[in-house]
Design an enzyme around this catalytic site. Structure first.
Site, PDB file in Angstrom:
ATOM      1  N   HIS A   1      51.821  39.232  43.608  1.00  0.00           N
ATOM      2  CA  HIS A   1      51.768  39.380  45.103  1.00  0.00           C
ATOM      3  C   HIS A   1      50.976  38.406  45.729  1.00  0.00           C
ATOM      4  CE1 HIS A   1      48.537  41.890  43.094  1.00  0.00           C
ATOM      5  NE2 HIS A   1      47.975  41.475  44.204  1.00  0.00           N
TER       6      HIS A   1
ATOM      7  N   HIS B   1      51.715  42.979  39.121  1.00  0.00           N
ATOM      8  CA  HIS B   1      52.735  42.854  39.582  1.00  0.00           C
ATOM      9  C   HIS B   1      52.532  41.697  40.719  1.00  0.00           C
ATOM     10  CE1 HIS B   1      56.939  43.825  41.066  1.00  0.00           C
ATOM     11  NE2 HIS B   1      56.546  43.109  41.863  1.00  0.00           N
TER      12      HIS B   1
ATOM     13  N   ASN C   1      45.825  36.188  43.128  1.00  0.00           N
ATOM     14  CA  ASN C   1      44.801  36.366  42.215  1.00  0.00           C
ATOM     15  C   ASN C   1      45.593  36.383  41.076  1.00  0.00           C
ATOM     16  OD1 ASN C   1      42.767  36.483  44.183  1.00  0.00           O
ATOM     17  ND2 ASN C   1      43.093  38.854  44.443  1.00  0.00           N
TER      18      ASN C   1
HETATM   19  P1  AMP Z   1      44.891  42.235  43.633  1.00  0.00           P
HETATM   20  O1  AMP Z   1      43.383  42.321  43.733  1.00  0.00           O
HETATM   21  O2  AMP Z   1      44.978  40.911  44.026  1.00  0.00           O
HETATM   22  O3  AMP Z   1      45.705  42.735  42.345  1.00  0.00           O
HETATM   23  O4  AMP Z   1      45.264  42.858  44.829  1.00  0.00           O
HETATM   24  C1  AMP Z   1      45.824  44.243  44.783  1.00  0.00           C
HETATM   25  C2  AMP Z   1      45.944  44.884  46.168  1.00  0.00           C
HETATM   26  O5  AMP Z   1      46.839  45.826  46.254  1.00  0.00           O
HETATM   27  C3  AMP Z   1      44.517  45.327  46.876  1.00  0.00           C
HETATM   28  O6  AMP Z   1      44.182  44.669  47.894  1.00  0.00           O
HETATM   29  C4  AMP Z   1      44.693  46.666  47.201  1.00  0.00           C
HETATM   30  O7  AMP Z   1      44.366  47.196  48.308  1.00  0.00           O
HETATM   31  C5  AMP Z   1      46.396  46.906  47.242  1.00  0.00           C
HETATM   32  N1  AMP Z   1      46.975  48.130  46.920  1.00  0.00           N
HETATM   33  C6  AMP Z   1      46.882  49.020  45.684  1.00  0.00           C
HETATM   34  N2  AMP Z   1      47.657  49.882  45.856  1.00  0.00           N
HETATM   35  C7  AMP Z   1      48.197  49.678  46.967  1.00  0.00           C
HETATM   36  C8  AMP Z   1      49.526  50.634  47.392  1.00  0.00           C
HETATM   37  N3  AMP Z   1      49.897  51.650  46.759  1.00  0.00           N
HETATM   38  N4  AMP Z   1      49.869  50.284  48.796  1.00  0.00           N
HETATM   39  C9  AMP Z   1      49.409  49.082  49.385  1.00  0.00           C
HETATM   40  N5  AMP Z   1      48.364  48.583  48.746  1.00  0.00           N
HETATM   41  C10 AMP Z   1      47.983  48.439  47.589  1.00  0.00           C
HETATM   42 ZN    ZN Z   2      55.990  45.592  38.674  1.00  0.00          ZN
END
Ligand code: AMP
Ligand code: ZN
Length: 113
Positions: free
Chosen positions: A99, A97, A86
């Site tokens: 991912h 960040h 996204n």
């Molecule tokens: P996005 O909406 O693409 O920014 O996805 C962020 C993702 O990060 C979501 O699916 C969250 O569930 C996940 N997330 C947020 N904090 C953590 C964390 N500390 N450890 C693992 N996953 C996380």
């Molecule tokens: Zn970062």
């Protein structure tokens, strides 16, 4: 390293995560709120807030994210999986960040976010 960024802190090892893979450039860990039986996040160690901040110098590591995504999905027993990134609030990004989401197992053909 951005001290305020949770994924930088996971990459630095100062915030706990269920890690599936790590090397000098890429870290993979389980999503804390899985949307499928297998839901991992693949991040570069380098802080890039969104894909819009990526430049030519990042080309190799961006490609590596895809190969590591394949490796962890296959290693977990999933030859079939989704890979999604996204970019920006309007597209559902909540952690700034870069991912890749890697999703596998029972799931609908829905997008994350
Ligand atoms: P996005 O909406 O693409 O920014 O996805 C962020 C993702 O990060 C979501 O699916 C969250 O569930 C996940 N997330 C947020 N904090 C953590 C964390 N500390 N450890 C693992 N996953 C996380
Ligand atoms: Zn970062």
């Amino acid at each position: 390293m951005d001290q305020n960024c949770i994924f930088c802190r996971i990459a630095a090892g100062t915030m706990p995560a269920k890690e599936l893979y790590r090397d000098d450039e890429v870290v993979v860990f389980n999503d804390i709120n899985p949307q499928a039986p297998f839901h991992a996040l693949v991040i570069p160690v380098k802080h890039l807030a969104t894909l819009n901040e990526a430049e030519a110098v990042d080309q190799a590591v961006l490609g590596k994210l895809m190969l590591v995504a394949k490796q962890v999905a296959n290693a977990a027993g999933y030859p079939d999986y989704k890979v999604q990134m996204n970019c920006g609030k309007g597209a559902g990004q909540i952690v700034f960040h870069i991912h890749l989401h890697v999703l596998a197992g029972r799931m609908s053909h829905k997008e994350v976010g």
